[in-house]
Design a protein around this motif. Sequence first.
Motif, PDB file in Angstrom:
ATOM      1  N   ILE A 245       0.822  -1.212   0.000  1.00 30.46           N
ATOM      2  CA  ILE A 245       0.000   0.000   0.000  1.00 30.46           C
ATOM      3  C   ILE A 245       0.850   1.253   0.000  1.00 30.46           C
ATOM      4  N   GLY A 246       2.076   1.150   0.488  1.00 36.43           N
ATOM      5  CA  GLY A 246       2.994   2.292   0.474  1.00 36.43           C
ATOM      6  C   GLY A 246       3.103   2.986   1.818  1.00 36.43           C
ATOM      7  N   PHE A 247       4.327   3.299   2.215  1.00 39.39           N
ATOM      8  CA  PHE A 247       4.555   3.981   3.489  1.00 39.39           C
ATOM      9  C   PHE A 247       3.927   5.378   3.537  1.00 39.39           C
ATOM     10  N   PRO A 248       3.902   6.149   2.429  1.00 41.65           N
ATOM     11  CA  PRO A 248       3.225   7.453   2.480  1.00 41.65           C
ATOM     12  C   PRO A 248       1.760   7.344   2.868  1.00 41.65           C
ATOM     13  N   VAL A 249       1.077   6.298   2.391  1.00 48.28           N
ATOM     14  CA  VAL A 249      -0.331   6.101   2.735  1.00 48.28           C
ATOM     15  C   VAL A 249      -0.474   5.778   4.221  1.00 48.28           C
ATOM     16  N   VAL A 250       0.382   4.890   4.702  1.00 51.70           N
ATOM     17  CA  VAL A 250       0.337   4.512   6.125  1.00 51.70           C
ATOM     18  C   VAL A 250       0.588   5.729   7.012  1.00 51.70           C
ATOM     19  N   LEU A 251       1.602   6.518   6.683  1.00 53.17           N
ATOM     20  CA  LEU A 251       1.935   7.698   7.482  1.00 53.17           C
ATOM     21  C   LEU A 251       0.842   8.745   7.390  1.00 53.17           C
ATOM     22  N   ASN A 252       0.216   8.854   6.221  1.00 59.61           N
ATOM     23  CA  ASN A 252      -0.874   9.809   6.051  1.00 59.61           C
ATOM     24  C   ASN A 252      -2.064   9.466   6.949  1.00 59.61           C
ATOM     25  N   TYR A 253      -2.433   8.184   6.959  1.00 63.10           N
ATOM     26  CA  TYR A 253      -3.549   7.760   7.812  1.00 63.10           C
ATOM     27  C   TYR A 253      -3.164   7.756   9.288  1.00 63.10           C
TER      28      TYR A 253
ATOM     29  N   ARG B  26      -8.071  18.244   4.427  1.00 57.64           N
ATOM     30  CA  ARG B  26      -7.080  17.561   3.608  1.00 57.64           C
ATOM     31  C   ARG B  26      -5.978  16.882   4.422  1.00 57.64           C
ATOM     32  N   VAL B  27      -6.365  16.304   5.571  1.00 63.96           N
ATOM     33  CA  VAL B  27      -5.378  15.523   6.316  1.00 63.96           C
ATOM     34  C   VAL B  27      -4.956  14.312   5.483  1.00 63.96           C
ATOM     35  N   VAL B  28      -5.939  13.689   4.830  1.00 62.59           N
ATOM     36  CA  VAL B  28      -5.665  12.595   3.885  1.00 62.59           C
ATOM     37  C   VAL B  28      -5.596  13.212   2.497  1.00 62.59           C
ATOM     38  N   ASN B  29      -4.414  13.216   1.889  1.00 59.84           N
ATOM     39  CA  ASN B  29      -4.228  13.921   0.620  1.00 59.84           C
ATOM     40  C   ASN B  29      -4.777  13.138  -0.572  1.00 59.84           C
ATOM     41  N   ILE B  30      -4.725  13.774  -1.739  1.00 60.38           N
ATOM     42  CA  ILE B  30      -5.291  13.191  -2.954  1.00 60.38           C
ATOM     43  C   ILE B  30      -4.553  11.919  -3.356  1.00 60.38           C
ATOM     44  N   GLY B  31      -3.222  11.937  -3.232  1.00 63.73           N
ATOM     45  CA  GLY B  31      -2.442  10.762  -3.589  1.00 63.73           C
ATOM     46  C   GLY B  31      -2.842   9.544  -2.789  1.00 63.73           C
ATOM     47  N   THR B  32      -3.042   9.739  -1.490  1.00 66.51           N
ATOM     48  CA  THR B  32      -3.450   8.634  -0.623  1.00 66.51           C
ATOM     49  C   THR B  32      -4.818   8.098  -1.015  1.00 66.51           C
ATOM     50  N   ARG B  33      -5.754   8.995  -1.286  1.00 60.72           N
ATOM     51  CA  ARG B  33      -7.106   8.563  -1.653  1.00 60.72           C
ATOM     52  C   ARG B  33      -7.100   7.807  -2.975  1.00 60.72           C
ATOM     53  N   LEU B  34      -6.309   8.271  -3.927  1.00 62.06           N
ATOM     54  CA  LEU B  34      -6.216   7.567  -5.211  1.00 62.06           C
ATOM     55  C   LEU B  34      -5.632   6.171  -5.032  1.00 62.06           C
ATOM     56  N   VAL B  35      -4.597   6.062  -4.210  1.00 64.56           N
ATOM     57  CA  VAL B  35      -3.947   4.768  -3.972  1.00 64.56           C
ATOM     58  C   VAL B  35      -4.917   3.785  -3.325  1.00 64.56           C
ATOM     59  N   VAL B  36      -5.611   4.228  -2.285  1.00 66.82           N
ATOM     60  CA  VAL B  36      -6.529   3.343  -1.551  1.00 66.82           C
ATOM     61  C   VAL B  36      -7.683   2.896  -2.442  1.00 66.82           C
TER      62      VAL B  36
ATOM     63  N   VAL C 252       0.157  -3.300 -13.292  1.00 67.10           N
ATOM     64  CA  VAL C 252      -0.184  -2.166 -12.413  1.00 67.10           C
ATOM     65  C   VAL C 252       0.654  -2.222 -11.142  1.00 67.10           C
ATOM     66  N   GLY C 253       0.714  -3.388 -10.505  1.00 67.94           N
ATOM     67  CA  GLY C 253       1.586  -3.568  -9.346  1.00 67.94           C
ATOM     68  C   GLY C 253       1.103  -2.904  -8.077  1.00 67.94           C
ATOM     69  N   ALA C 254       2.078  -2.526  -7.243  1.00 66.69           N
ATOM     70  CA  ALA C 254       1.785  -1.974  -5.914  1.00 66.69           C
ATOM     71  C   ALA C 254       1.700  -0.450  -5.982  1.00 66.69           C
ATOM     72  N   SER C 255       1.903   0.200  -4.859  1.00 65.83           N
ATOM     73  CA  SER C 255       1.779   1.656  -4.767  1.00 65.83           C
ATOM     74  C   SER C 255       3.149   2.302  -4.592  1.00 65.83           C
ATOM     75  N   PRO C 256       3.272   3.587  -4.926  1.00 71.61           N
ATOM     76  CA  PRO C 256       4.570   4.268  -4.767  1.00 71.61           C
ATOM     77  C   PRO C 256       4.990   4.345  -3.310  1.00 71.61           C
ATOM     78  N   GLY C 257       6.293   4.268  -3.073  1.00 74.69           N
ATOM     79  CA  GLY C 257       6.795   4.324  -1.708  1.00 74.69           C
ATOM     80  C   GLY C 257       6.561   3.051  -0.926  1.00 74.69           C
ATOM     81  N   SER C 258       6.293   1.941  -1.634  1.00 74.27           N
ATOM     82  CA  SER C 258       6.019   0.668  -0.971  1.00 74.27           C
ATOM     83  C   SER C 258       7.180  -0.295  -1.189  1.00 74.27           C
ATOM     84  N   THR C 259       6.996  -1.527  -0.726  1.00 75.93           N
ATOM     85  CA  THR C 259       8.014  -2.557  -0.938  1.00 75.93           C
ATOM     86  C   THR C 259       7.827  -3.268  -2.267  1.00 75.93           C
ATOM     87  N   GLY C 260       6.758  -2.934  -3.001  1.00 77.89           N
ATOM     88  CA  GLY C 260       6.449  -3.603  -4.259  1.00 77.89           C
ATOM     89  C   GLY C 260       6.890  -2.819  -5.474  1.00 77.89           C
TER      90      GLY C 260
END
Length: 592
Positions: free
Chosen positions: A335-343, A369-379, A448-456
């Motif tokens: 899911i990506g570390f940016p998403v985890v840190l954002n939430y 906008r605590v949860v940014n657009i990038g995070t919402r798109l990824v989820v 498509v794969g995983a999300s940016p900033g992730s292990t994938g």
Amino acid sequence: MIINKKRIKQIIEKIILVLSFAGFALVIYEEGFKNPFLASSVSYLSLKVMLSLIWAGYVALYFLVKSKTPLTNKRISELIAILLISTVLAFIFTDYTVPGLSMMTQVATDRVLVDLLVAGGFLIELSKLSLGVNELKLNPPLIFILSFLVLIMIGTVLLLLPNASNEPINLIDALFTSTSAVCVTGLIVLDTAKDFTLFGQLIIMMLFQLGGLGMMTFTSFFGFFFKGSFSIQNQLFLRDFINEESFGEIFKTLMKVILFTVLVEAVGAILIFMSLDEQLFGGMGEMVFFSVFHSVSGFCNAGFSILSDGLYQEGFRDNYNMQLIIAFLIVLGGIGFPVVLNYYGYVKHVLIGTYRKVVYQESYRHVPRVVNIGTRLVVITTGILILVGFFSFWVLEYDHTLEGLSAYGKFVTSLFGAVTPRTAGFNTVDMMAMSVPTVLIYLFLMWVGASPGSTGGGLKTSTFAVAILSSFSIAKGKDRVEVFRREISVSTLKKAFAVTFLSFIAISLSVFALKLFDRELPLLSAVFEAFSAFSTVGLSLGITAGLSFGSKLVLILTMFVGRVGILTLLIALSREVKNLSYRYPEENVFVT
């Protein structure tokens, strides 16, 4: 006579550095060779002496350097290291007995503790050195790429050691395995369970742990923790790696990433351990190692398993609870570390706001906008892809690989089948028994794969989402891309289309090269292999082990390019162009 404390400090630091590297080299030498030149007792004594000198150096540094603030990270870390080494040295230099343990077991335990502490000292000193990497005057993308290359080379050398494998392996297979592990792919040309020893499996696990997190992220965290500060150059350098805009939050972000990784992998290992059948293992130690290995492999989306047939092996293919645990680990890692840190920031804000409202009767302060657009798109994209994969697998495989399974088995297998092609690489079904439509769905999910900033790896969910949104905007005649009442920047759109186009070019070249070197390969198998390598997935239709030397090199290069990112590779190798002070006349080109 004036004592130059700064000079003494530098000398002690250099001595510790040399001893740490020498000690680690001795550990690798002793563990890696079946008939080492030094006797076991001599090497053990040498390691104890080195560890004692390292301990003395840390003690000297701690009391030599006066600190006005004794509770800094650096002072605390030094004190912890001193106390830990002191405790171990007190045990190994005194005669002690542990009830229930034989003398041989105690000696073996002491040796393991000494090896771990020496390796820990090496890690500390290596991490300190990594903070000076910016002095190379190279751009961050190039240093990022070089860090992977160095790790792959180190892994290759370690896997070539006699004790790493049950039988001698050749250079290309060691390089392939190391690249696959560092790039968290999971494609294998050797059986991880049978061809590698416990020492070799530990090396592979460490490679995909470091490769999943990123070598620079890992060493930078420990380097700061034991050095105590970042230079401005370090902060500028690390900001691009961890996607953190605020300089003051860089170390906190690094700590959150490391702690989240350790916590998730530890919980995953415990849950996997609880789901295992004791009768399938030779003892408690095997169960623990199996649990840790697969937890780390799952979270890092590595796809490596110490089962010859993967999770499809007899006795494990029906362990649906374990499969469900690994599936969640894959999602959390991808899911990506940016998403985890954002939430994390969002949940923290809600909890603190609610607490202050209840306790202090303060009005709740909403932060937009605590949860940014990038995070919402990824989820959202991740959720859609999992649902599409789940229902596709259930429908297309109902009369194939799902036939004969219970309702719960069908559900877990379908869910796992939707999650694993998104750069994980585990298989709970016979891949060669899958229907062709399912294989085609897998190609799309792998791409498509995983999300940016992730292990994938892969194209990345946000890139795919932006490309789709841009296409719809063009179809509607809009001159900009809007989503969630925000406009996506032009630079983001350019990157999304560039990465999408370049991914097709890289995969196409890989397929062409595979067919060139192994012309008898079925086209679908070659295409599947290329997609799997580029997206660092690790799934295969059973052709990897039988590939020629040339095809293995092709996959090595494909895995590497897929992990570091083809756009990152081009940026690293290109000269940076400054802002242009001119513009040519604009003209339209007929493209449809």
